[in-house]
Design a protein around this motif. Structure first.
Motif, PDB file in Angstrom:
ATOM      1  N   THR A 103       0.701  -1.131  -0.058  1.00 23.58           N
ATOM      2  CA  THR A 103       0.105   0.032  -0.031  1.00 23.58           C
ATOM      3  C   THR A 103       1.188   1.109   0.170  1.00 23.58           C
ATOM      4  OG1 THR A 103      -1.591  -1.201   1.327  1.00 23.58           O
ATOM      5  CG2 THR A 103      -1.891   1.140   1.325  1.00 23.58           C
ATOM      6  N   GLY A 104       0.521   2.510  -0.639  1.00 26.01           N
ATOM      7  CA  GLY A 104       1.169   3.506  -0.750  1.00 26.01           C
ATOM      8  C   GLY A 104       0.345   4.322  -0.222  1.00 26.01           C
ATOM      9  N   TYR A 105       1.115   5.635   0.669  1.00 21.82           N
ATOM     10  CA  TYR A 105       0.314   6.274   1.404  1.00 21.82           C
ATOM     11  C   TYR A 105       0.478   7.771   1.073  1.00 21.82           C
ATOM     12  CZ  TYR A 105      -0.475   2.528   4.732  1.00 21.82           C
ATOM     13  OH  TYR A 105      -0.633   1.421   5.396  1.00 21.82           O
ATOM     14  N   ARG A 106      -0.311   8.703   1.241  1.00 18.10           N
ATOM     15  CA  ARG A 106      -0.252  10.174   1.023  1.00 18.10           C
ATOM     16  C   ARG A 106      -1.076  10.798   2.226  1.00 18.10           C
ATOM     17  NH1 ARG A 106      -1.083  14.310  -3.776  1.00 18.10           N
ATOM     18  NH2 ARG A 106      -1.598  16.168  -2.679  1.00 18.10           N
TER      19      ARG A 106
ATOM     20  N   HIS B  16       7.651  -0.566 -11.052  1.00 15.06           N
ATOM     21  CA  HIS B  16       6.932  -0.034 -12.212  1.00 15.06           C
ATOM     22  C   HIS B  16       6.674  -0.958 -13.104  1.00 15.06           C
ATOM     23  CE1 HIS B  16      11.306  -0.061 -13.082  1.00 15.06           C
ATOM     24  NE2 HIS B  16      10.901  -0.086 -14.210  1.00 15.06           N
ATOM     25  N   PHE B  17       5.998  -0.401 -14.133  1.00 14.67           N
ATOM     26  CA  PHE B  17       5.500  -1.206 -15.457  1.00 14.67           C
ATOM     27  C   PHE B  17       6.208  -0.599 -16.543  1.00 14.67           C
ATOM     28  CE2 PHE B  17       1.860  -1.138 -12.695  1.00 14.67           C
ATOM     29  CZ  PHE B  17       1.503  -2.429 -12.423  1.00 14.67           C
ATOM     30  N   PRO B  18       7.203  -1.317 -16.944  1.00 12.95           N
ATOM     31  CA  PRO B  18       8.226  -0.903 -18.132  1.00 12.95           C
ATOM     32  C   PRO B  18       7.137  -0.308 -19.426  1.00 12.95           C
ATOM     33  CG  PRO B  18       8.946  -2.741 -17.351  1.00 12.95           C
ATOM     34  CD  PRO B  18       7.544  -2.901 -16.793  1.00 12.95           C
ATOM     35  N   GLY B  19       7.308   0.723 -19.887  1.00 10.58           N
ATOM     36  CA  GLY B  19       6.572   1.284 -21.036  1.00 10.58           C
ATOM     37  C   GLY B  19       5.655   2.094 -20.668  1.00 10.58           C
ATOM     38  N   ARG B  20       5.178   2.209 -19.229  1.00  8.57           N
ATOM     39  CA  ARG B  20       3.941   3.031 -18.999  1.00  8.57           C
ATOM     40  C   ARG B  20       4.224   3.344 -17.447  1.00  8.57           C
ATOM     41  NH1 ARG B  20      -0.139   0.630 -15.955  1.00  8.57           N
ATOM     42  NH2 ARG B  20      -0.164  -1.681 -15.897  1.00  8.57           N
ATOM     43  N   LEU B  21       3.440   4.606 -17.208  1.00  8.24           N
ATOM     44  CA  LEU B  21       3.479   5.109 -15.783  1.00  8.24           C
ATOM     45  C   LEU B  21       2.391   4.416 -14.955  1.00  8.24           C
ATOM     46  CD1 LEU B  21       4.343   8.731 -16.314  1.00  8.24           C
ATOM     47  CD2 LEU B  21       5.884   6.788 -15.606  1.00  8.24           C
ATOM     48  N   ASP B  22       2.507   3.962 -13.500  1.00  7.32           N
ATOM     49  CA  ASP B  22       1.625   3.387 -12.731  1.00  7.32           C
ATOM     50  C   ASP B  22       0.431   4.619 -12.231  1.00  7.32           C
ATOM     51  OD1 ASP B  22       0.008   2.420 -10.465  1.00  7.32           O
ATOM     52  OD2 ASP B  22       1.993   1.089 -10.092  1.00  7.32           O
ATOM     53  N   ASP B  23      -0.854   4.310 -12.946  1.00  7.86           N
ATOM     54  CA  ASP B  23      -1.994   5.405 -12.739  1.00  7.86           C
ATOM     55  C   ASP B  23      -2.106   5.320 -11.340  1.00  7.86           C
ATOM     56  OD1 ASP B  23      -2.115   6.068 -15.351  1.00  7.86           O
ATOM     57  OD2 ASP B  23      -3.447   4.663 -15.899  1.00  7.86           O
ATOM     58  N   ASN B  24      -2.123   4.253 -10.711  1.00  9.36           N
ATOM     59  CA  ASN B  24      -2.396   4.327  -9.029  1.00  9.36           C
ATOM     60  C   ASN B  24      -1.332   5.298  -8.328  1.00  9.36           C
ATOM     61  OD1 ASN B  24      -4.671   2.505  -9.057  1.00  9.36           O
ATOM     62  ND2 ASN B  24      -3.095   0.899  -8.897  1.00  9.36           N
ATOM     63  N   ILE B  25      -0.176   5.351  -8.576  1.00  7.98           N
ATOM     64  CA  ILE B  25       0.843   6.353  -8.129  1.00  7.98           C
ATOM     65  C   ILE B  25       0.633   7.559  -8.482  1.00  7.98           C
ATOM     66  CG2 ILE B  25       3.205   6.450  -7.958  1.00  7.98           C
ATOM     67  CD1 ILE B  25       3.907   3.740  -7.963  1.00  7.98           C
ATOM     68  N   LEU B  26       0.433   7.873  -9.801  1.00  7.72           N
ATOM     69  CA  LEU B  26       0.162   9.084 -10.351  1.00  7.72           C
ATOM     70  C   LEU B  26      -0.759   9.889  -9.701  1.00  7.72           C
ATOM     71  CD1 LEU B  26       0.671   8.523 -14.308  1.00  7.72           C
ATOM     72  CD2 LEU B  26       2.052   9.989 -12.767  1.00  7.72           C
ATOM     73  N   GLY B  27      -1.921   9.207  -9.380  1.00  5.19           N
ATOM     74  CA  GLY B  27      -2.954   9.647  -8.915  1.00  5.19           C
ATOM     75  C   GLY B  27      -3.078  10.217  -7.420  1.00  5.19           C
TER      76      GLY B  27
ATOM     77  N   GLN C  86      15.430   6.401 -11.760  1.00  2.00           N
ATOM     78  CA  GLN C  86      14.852   7.153 -12.720  1.00  2.00           C
ATOM     79  C   GLN C  86      13.497   6.864 -13.278  1.00  2.00           C
ATOM     80  OE1 GLN C  86      17.519   4.865 -12.607  1.00  2.00           O
ATOM     81  NE2 GLN C  86      19.304   5.280 -13.811  1.00  2.00           N
ATOM     82  N   GLU C  87      12.849   5.793 -12.790  1.00  3.09           N
ATOM     83  CA  GLU C  87      11.265   5.858 -12.710  1.00  3.09           C
ATOM     84  C   GLU C  87      10.854   6.975 -11.943  1.00  3.09           C
ATOM     85  OE1 GLU C  87       7.818   4.288 -14.811  1.00  3.09           O
ATOM     86  OE2 GLU C  87      10.103   4.161 -15.005  1.00  3.09           O
ATOM     87  N   GLY C  88      11.207   7.052 -10.618  1.00  2.80           N
ATOM     88  CA  GLY C  88      10.903   8.022  -9.618  1.00  2.80           C
ATOM     89  C   GLY C  88      10.671   9.505 -10.423  1.00  2.80           C
ATOM     90  N   VAL C  89      11.959   9.886 -10.978  1.00  2.39           N
ATOM     91  CA  VAL C  89      11.936  11.111 -11.987  1.00  2.39           C
ATOM     92  C   VAL C  89      10.915  11.180 -12.611  1.00  2.39           C
ATOM     93  CG1 VAL C  89      13.349  12.400 -13.535  1.00  2.39           C
ATOM     94  CG2 VAL C  89      14.472  11.396 -11.476  1.00  2.39           C
ATOM     95  N   LYS C  90      10.473  10.093 -13.849  1.00  2.00           N
ATOM     96  CA  LYS C  90       9.535  10.096 -14.477  1.00  2.00           C
ATOM     97  C   LYS C  90       8.227  10.534 -13.814  1.00  2.00           C
ATOM     98  CE  LYS C  90      11.606   6.866 -17.823  1.00  2.00           C
ATOM     99  NZ  LYS C  90      11.422   5.438 -18.298  1.00  2.00           N
ATOM    100  N   LEU C  91       8.057   9.885 -12.849  1.00  2.00           N
ATOM    101  CA  LEU C  91       6.388  10.045 -11.858  1.00  2.00           C
ATOM    102  C   LEU C  91       6.382  11.445 -11.533  1.00  2.00           C
ATOM    103  CD1 LEU C  91       6.666   6.556 -10.161  1.00  2.00           C
ATOM    104  CD2 LEU C  91       4.780   7.210 -11.761  1.00  2.00           C
ATOM    105  N   MET C  92       7.651  11.919 -10.938  1.00  2.00           N
ATOM    106  CA  MET C  92       7.491  13.211 -10.565  1.00  2.00           C
ATOM    107  C   MET C  92       7.155  14.086 -11.550  1.00  2.00           C
ATOM    108  SD  MET C  92       8.145  13.048  -7.475  1.00  2.00           S
ATOM    109  CE  MET C  92       8.597  14.734  -6.823  1.00  2.00           C
ATOM    110  N   GLU C  93       7.690  14.115 -12.639  1.00  2.00           N
ATOM    111  CA  GLU C  93       7.533  15.034 -13.883  1.00  2.00           C
ATOM    112  C   GLU C  93       6.359  14.974 -14.461  1.00  2.00           C
ATOM    113  OE1 GLU C  93      10.715  13.730 -16.580  1.00  2.00           O
ATOM    114  OE2 GLU C  93      12.300  15.193 -15.399  1.00  2.00           O
ATOM    115  N   ALA C  94       5.445  13.957 -14.432  1.00  2.00           N
ATOM    116  CA  ALA C  94       4.085  13.692 -14.938  1.00  2.00           C
ATOM    117  C   ALA C  94       3.037  14.134 -14.028  1.00  2.00           C
ATOM    118  CB  ALA C  94       4.062  11.984 -15.223  1.00  2.00           C
TER     119      ALA C  94
END
Length: 289
Positions: free
Chosen positions: A175-178, A194-205, A236-244
């Motif tokens: 489980t992730g928390y905010r 992470h899912f190669p080729g796409r960002l995790d929508d659950n995390i993005l939200g 590197q995936e963390g950076v992508k999530l932050m930018e998106a």
């Protein structure tokens, strides 16, 4: 006492502090020694202060040291522990958390990855049982409450404190928390692949617009090719999530147990060059929101 204006009536008191202290930052297994002394070798544990309330994220080996620091506090203490999941590195410190042994203290333990198949009390009883451990959970004499929820729910542990949750991609689930308090937000996203080729929508939200995002950076992209399916991500995936997501500050976390201080220094420099302001979690580090 809050200030009073004769014409406008009582003013709302300012919110209390919102801080996050790192007591354990290492993943998988504790890694003490000369090569990890600067960043720390304890497994995950964060202490989040929201005004007068204390929320603890995970109960890895770092919670033992936190407990020692809490001993001088006058009781009764009210402590809420939110577990990302119940893999051993995230719960191994609980039997050594000294405030849990005081009958005057109240301890609430949350988990969102087990229901409906199991519950967190059952899992902790399994860990603290013969022949694996010499004392049972009921030897922790605090007033204990075990709270199972479904990842994706929003929790309100105290007035003014909102804890949003989301499911993460990890073996046996996590489980992730905010945590939102006083107009600021802290996200804790660890033990997720992470899912190669796409960002995790659950995390993005979950992390959208957040002030700090603490993220599972156990591997680098180069290492990940041999670690697919292990349930962890890369900086590197963390950076992508932050930018998106429009989130602000990335904090790299869950360091590989073999990662030395010098290697983390190198990752820190590379990550900061890629996304300025990125920092690497270390024990005793305090984030002030």
């Amino acid at each position: 006492m809050s200030a009073v204006n004769d014409e406008q009536g009582p003013k709302a008191s300012a919110p209390g502090p919102f801080t996050c202290t790192f007591w354990g930052v290492r993943g998988s297994i504790a890694a003490p020694g000369a090569e990890t002394v600067r960043y720390g070798g304890n497994t995950p544990c964060l202490e989040v202060i929201c005004g007068t309330q204390r929320l603890i994220l995970d109960a890895g080996s770092g919670i033992r040291v936190l407990g020692h620091h809490m001993e001088p506090l006058t009781g009764p203490l009210e402590v809420d522990i939110f577990l990302t999941h119940t893999h051993l590195d995230h719960i191994v410190g609980l039997p050594f958390f000294s405030p849990a042994f005081s009958a005057e203290n109240r301890l609430k333990i949350y988990a969102g990855h087990l229901a409906p198949e199991r519950n967190v009390e059952d899992v902790l009883n399994t860990m603290m049982a013969d022949p694996l451990f010499p004392i049972p959970v009921n030897a922790l004499h605090s007033n204990k409450t075990f709270i199972d929820f479904h990842a994706g729910e929003t929790l309100q542990p105290y007035p003014g404190i909102t804890v949003r949750t989301a499911p993460l991609n990890h073996p046996n689930k996590a489980t992730g928390y905010r945590i939102d308090y006083a107009g600021r937000s802290l996200c804790y996203i660890t033990d997720t692949e992470h899912f190669p080729g796409r960002l995790d929508d659950n995390i993005l939200g979950l992390i959208a617009g957040a002030d700090y995002v603490i993220y599972d950076a156990m591997f680098t992209d180069a290492e990940y090719t041999a670690k697919t399916g292990w349930g962890h991500s890369t900086w590197q995936e963390g950076v992508k999530l932050m930018e998106a997501s429009g989130a602000k500050t990335l904090v790299l976390f869950h360091h590989a147990p073999r990662r030395t201080d010098e290697q983390l220094d190198a990752i820190a420099a590379e990550a900061a060059a890629r996304r300025p302001g990125t920092i690497i979690a270390r024990e005793d580090m305090i984030l002030t929101l």
